[in-house]
Design an enzyme around this catalytic site. Structure first.
Site, short mmCIF file in Angstrom:
data_model
loop_
_atom_site.label_atom_id
_atom_site.label_comp_id
_atom_site.label_asym_id
_atom_site.label_seq_id
_atom_site.Cartn_x
_atom_site.Cartn_y
_atom_site.Cartn_z
CB SER A 27 -1.08 0.01 1.05
OG SER A 27 -2.06 -0.96 0.72
CG HIS A 77 1.89 15.80 3.83
ND1 HIS A 77 2.28 15.92 2.52
CD2 HIS A 77 0.87 14.92 3.81
CE1 HIS A 77 1.53 15.16 1.76
NE2 HIS A 77 0.67 14.53 2.52
CB CYS A 123 -3.89 -4.44 2.04
SG CYS A 123 -2.86 -4.27 0.60
#
Lengths: 124, 124
Positions: free
Chosen positions: B63, B68, B83
């Site tokens: 995934s 940020h 996942c």
């Protein structure tokens, strides 16, 4: 603005399985959603998985959009993260919901970096 | 497993501002966290913003990880989405927390694609 970032979490159920497994379509959907809402794309990476599914991430100057699809469950997890006011993540979310033909979308908004919890540090 | 995906949401407060503004360091941190936990990197994009901040996304076969940073607030928003069982997102989270020297990390786990809510569609 009471937070540094706004993070829209989309649980897209009952989408079109065919569309969820179509990498060019998924890529165009995310880029269209970014561009239609005024975001500035600075990078992207998309991958098709075997046997099913697409993962894609679009980095934008205003943060990112990402998607993971499970065509075999007609489900996609989408996250749209933005900072500042220049880009409306809910407008982008609505574009993605419509394009993927989700008949049961859930939308949750998380505030990230609450200004009541973070403080500006000294001049740099 | 009761969901298709596990999404770990990290609010990393009181990090090192210098490290948060250091693109090569942030990039190495995310890649190290992915690789140390057995994830397979399939794409990445990192950007330095003016005057402050770094955005980075690492797409993995399992995934993605993304970050940020707001050095001026000593804050980073990190998301680790996985996942399957091959990759422990909390182990990756702990590596990121330690590397960024966050003195006030918050960790929330979201289950994505609850199996009680999505159904496998017909054979394809």
């Amino acid at each position: 603005m009471n937070a540094l970032g706004t993070h829209v979490v989309l649980e897209l159920k009952e989408c079109s399985p065919q569309l969820l497994d179509d990498l060019p379509f998924i890529q165009k959907t995310l880029l269209d959603a970014a561009e239609a809402t005024g975001a500035h794309v600075v990078g992207q990476t998309f991958h098709k998985f075997n046997p099913y599914g697409v993962t894609g991430v679009v980095a934008i100057a205003e943060s990112h959009l990402c998607i993971h699809t499970w065509p075999e469950y007609a489900y996609a997890a989408v996250d749209i993260f933005t900072c500042g006011d220049g880009f409306d993540p809910h407008k982008a979310a609505n574009i993605v919901i419509e394009k993927l033909q989700s008949r049961e979308p859930s939308v949750i908004e998380l505030k990230r970096g609450l200004l009541a919890q973070v403080q500006r540090v000294g001049a740099r």
